[in-house]
Design a protein around this motif. Structure first.
Motif, PDB file in Angstrom:
ATOM      1  N   LEU A   1       3.667   5.294  -6.128  1.00 15.69           N
ATOM      2  CA  LEU A   1       3.864   5.317  -7.164  1.00 15.69           C
ATOM      3  C   LEU A   1       2.620   6.742  -7.638  1.00 15.69           C
ATOM      4  N   ALA A   2       1.440   6.383  -6.878  1.00 14.51           N
ATOM      5  CA  ALA A   2       0.211   7.352  -7.909  1.00 14.51           C
ATOM      6  C   ALA A   2       0.848   8.957  -7.574  1.00 14.51           C
ATOM      7  N   GLU A   3       1.600   8.653  -6.792  1.00 12.98           N
ATOM      8  CA  GLU A   3       1.866  10.519  -6.258  1.00 12.98           C
ATOM      9  C   GLU A   3       3.016  10.499  -7.886  1.00 12.98           C
TER      10      GLU A   3
ATOM     11  N   GLU B   1       0.875  -1.102  -0.290  1.00 14.69           N
ATOM     12  CA  GLU B   1      -0.128   0.184   0.077  1.00 14.69           C
ATOM     13  C   GLU B   1       0.131   1.444   0.079  1.00 14.69           C
ATOM     14  N   ALA B   2       2.168   1.003   0.713  1.00 15.74           N
ATOM     15  CA  ALA B   2       3.054   2.152   1.126  1.00 15.74           C
ATOM     16  C   ALA B   2       3.431   2.485  -0.406  1.00 15.74           C
TER      17      ALA B   2
ATOM     18  N   ARG C   1      -5.464  -0.745  -9.077  1.00 16.83           N
ATOM     19  CA  ARG C   1      -4.635   1.581  -8.962  1.00 16.83           C
ATOM     20  C   ARG C   1      -4.310   2.475  -9.380  1.00 16.83           C
ATOM     21  N   LEU C   2      -2.839   1.529  -9.941  1.00 15.35           N
ATOM     22  CA  LEU C   2      -1.926   2.292 -11.082  1.00 15.35           C
ATOM     23  C   LEU C   2      -2.373   2.630 -12.796  1.00 15.35           C
ATOM     24  N   ALA C   3      -2.866   1.638 -13.165  1.00 14.58           N
ATOM     25  CA  ALA C   3      -2.763   1.131 -14.117  1.00 14.58           C
ATOM     26  C   ALA C   3      -3.643   2.770 -14.724  1.00 14.58           C
TER      27      ALA C   3
END
Length: 642
Positions: A487-489, A481-482, A506-508
């Motif tokens: 990576l989201a930021e 989660e960290a 979550r990311l792609a």
């Protein structure tokens, strides 16, 4: 209740790992066990299966382990191979020996019953048939075929000896044996490791329909969401039950924490008010009784403890690249990738700021694609080109297995010698290496810690294009989660390979799906991908190729194979190149083996049983891989000299 554990304290190597365990397993229940790495999840599984026993207590509350009947408990770590020379088919079919033995007894009883009436024998036969059905006797052949193909084995593999299979394949074989044995309590420790997305999706459905109890330890959050009905969390040595799947657990845990904190603060405020009244009037004769009543009210309060804060320390890095890249970050045109032969062809145009998730079955070329982009493997055909001002940061899986003898501090500082010690410590602190942790040897770190160190080194360059190969392997859920948050930021462009569907979802914002022979670009994220294909279609797309290879082809449909032109000189040169490569691979494995054995002999690791388990697992996989290389080498050498 199949099994109940009460009042259990468990120590290992003189250290108390779990305290006051109260854990129940009901028939058909699907339980998940979660917690940070090293919290005691595997210890709990060992307690359930009887490998560990609770320690006696000084009080009257002695530990109790109660079972209903004699439930069979199955765990992957207990699935051994009796004979390395046995074929895959022989080894898997050994699981059915009890079923076949019971079938023989049933057939003998039935033959006697046909000769004459025997009420006692008829009752015995009915009991045997009930047991036979419970053991899966009426469907064991179907189960065998289904599991065999779903785990990616071909029919010709049935005749190969076990010694020829790699460490990952052997884990799959043991997993198939475990599922075929149909235990009353199925213990699964990270079952999605070594499985591709399609097999994981199938396993979710299989376990959801499995008629017996399942206890699963996993860091795959989407898997836990789709399988678990109850979650047990281990934190600070204690275990707590939450109803529902993983997402429900996260919600309930936060709600419980927030409520307890609110109640605690309200109680503290009330205590302060009552104490202030008592302090004010305790020395006044007319008010003394009232003051004493306030003090009694405080004494009789049921104490609400301040809730312990969860261990949610997260690492972070620089999210802002040092400079911006051009609009086109990566362009590939019919790029052929592979080693001896082309595995796949990739055509792609990746734009600045996009986050591209790479998914697909094992062995189809995902990691090979990344290594080709990084120049580690020459391209087989086509071309690829990075755009203007692209600065690449590359994480590969091997970084999580580093056996460097340097300390964490020196490993990072040697990479960036111009930084001051304060600057180095600040960066490492952002990745949770604080205090004396920076003086640990890199070889002594866990897999997740090595990933953190590798990411710290990569992100220090502030690249604008991150290429990551399975970055969440070896990480616990909090670590995953960290990393997701970081990576989201991240403001640059991201290309990442992963089997972690939660991370991908979550990311792609776009996907590259590897199929046999080609890679398909999908311009949306994972949820849209599942909606677009549907679950069955998704399985067809990613898993059905292997199933089709196993299917029987009618004789009239079999075409005669076309004769291939032979070039003896070319074939000999190819074999000689492979021999040289095998020698190199064997030498590399021997060096890695020596490093692992040295780490296992290190007194500093003597009491770290999870570390030793991890090292032993790596050593077993290396030995199996080396054996396979040696057999291939001997066969090739015999062919060349024959």
């Amino acid at each position: 209740m199949l099994l109940s554990i009460q009042n259990a304290d468990v120590s290992y190597g003189g250290e108390l790992i779990l305290r006051d365990v109260n854990f129940d397993i009901r028939e058909g229940e699907k339980l998940a066990v979660v917690g940070r790495n090293g919290c005691g999840k595997t210890t709990l599984l060992k307690l359930i299966c009887g490998e560990l026993t609770p320690q006696p207590r000084d009080s009257d509350d002695q530990p109790v382990i109660a079972k209903t009947g004699d439930p069979v408990i199955g765990w992957l770590s207990q699935m051994t191979f009796k004979d390395e020379h046995a074929t895959l088919g022989q080894e898997l079919k050994r699981v059915f020996e009890p079923v076949l033995e019971l079938k023989e007894r049933m057939d003998a009883a039935l033959e006697k019953l046909q000769q004459g009436e025997d009420h006692a024998l008829a009752e015995e036969y009915a009991l045997m048939e009930e047991r036979f059905n419970y053991m899966g006797g009426y469907r064991y052949e179907k189960d065998y075929d289904m599991l065999y193909t779903r785990f990616g084995f071909l029919r010709e593999d049935e005749d190969r000896p076990l010694s020829e299979f790699s460490g990952g394949q052997r884990t799959k074989i043991a997993f198939i044996k475990l599922l075929l044995s149909r235990p009353d309590i199925l213990l699964l420790d990270e079952p999605t490791n070594h499985l591709d997305i399609s097999t994981i999706a199938w396993l979710e459905d299989y376990l959801a329909e499995y008629p017996r109890a399942v206890v699963v330890v996993s860091h795959d959050r989407l898997f836990l969401d789709r399988v678990a009905e109850t979650v047990w969390e281990i934190e600070r040595g204690r275990i707590k039950r939450y109803p529902g799947n993983y997402s429900e657990f996260v919600k309930l845990k936060k709600e419980a924490h927030d409520k307890q904190l609110k109640d605690y603060l309200v109680q503290q405020k009330e205590k302060e008010r009552l104490q202030a009244v008592a302090d004010r009037f305790i020395h006044k004769a007319t008010k003394a009784n009232m003051a004493k009543s306030k003090l009694k009210a405080i004494e009789h309060m049921e104490v609400i403890e301040r809730p312990e804060e969860s261990d949610t320390r997260a690492f972070h890095g620089l999210s802002e690249p040092a400079r911006e890249s051009g609009r086109e970050v990566l362009v590939t045109d019919n790029l052929g990738i592979g080693y001896d032969e082309i595995l796949c062809r990739v055509t792609l145009n990746l734009q600045k700021g996009k986050k591209l998730g790479v998914i697909g079955g094992n062995g189809l070329g995902k990691s090979t694609f990344l290594k080709t982009l990084m120049g580690q493997i020459p391209r087989k055909s086509g071309k690829y080109e990075f755009g203007y001002a692209v600065d690449v940061g590359y994480f590969e899986q091997q970084m999580a297995k580093s056996m460097s003898t340097k300390t964490v501090l020196d490993e990072f500082w040697d990479t960036y010698p111009t930084l001051t010690e304060t600057e180095v410590r600040n960066v490492l602190g952002g990745f949770l290496f604080t205090g004396d942790e920076v003086f640990k040897n890199v070889s002594d770190l866990s897999g997740g810690e090595k990933v953190r160190l590798a990411l710290a080194k990569i992100l220090q360059t502030r690249p604008n294009f991150l290429i990551l190969d399975e970055p969440t392997n070896h990480m616990d859920i909090v670590g995953k989660e960290a990393l997701e948050e970081m990576l989201a930021e991240y403001k640059g462009t991201l290309l990442f390979v992963s089997h972690d569907r939660y991370l991908i979802r979550r990311l792609a914002d776009e996907l590259l799906i590897f199929r046999p022979g080609n890679a398909e670009y999908f311009p949306f994220g994972y949820e849209e991908f599942e909606r677009h294909y549907g679950k069955e279609k998704l399985l067809d797309q990613e898993a059905v190729w292997k199933i089709e290879k196993n299917a029987e082809v009618p004789a009239e449909q079999k075409a005669e194979p076309k004769a291939k032109k032979s070039n003896p000189g070319k074939e000999r040169a190819k074999a000689e190149r492979r021999l040289a490569r095998l020698e190199q691979l064997i030498d590399e494995n021997d060096a890695k083996k020596a490093e692992l054995e040295e780490s296992m002999a290190d007194p500093a690791n003597a009491s770290d049983y999870e570390k030793l388990q991890e090292l032993q697992k790596e050593l077993d996989e290396l030995n199996a891989q080396t054996d396979a290389y040696m057999e291939e080498y001997e066969a090739l050498e015999a062919e060349l000299n024959g």
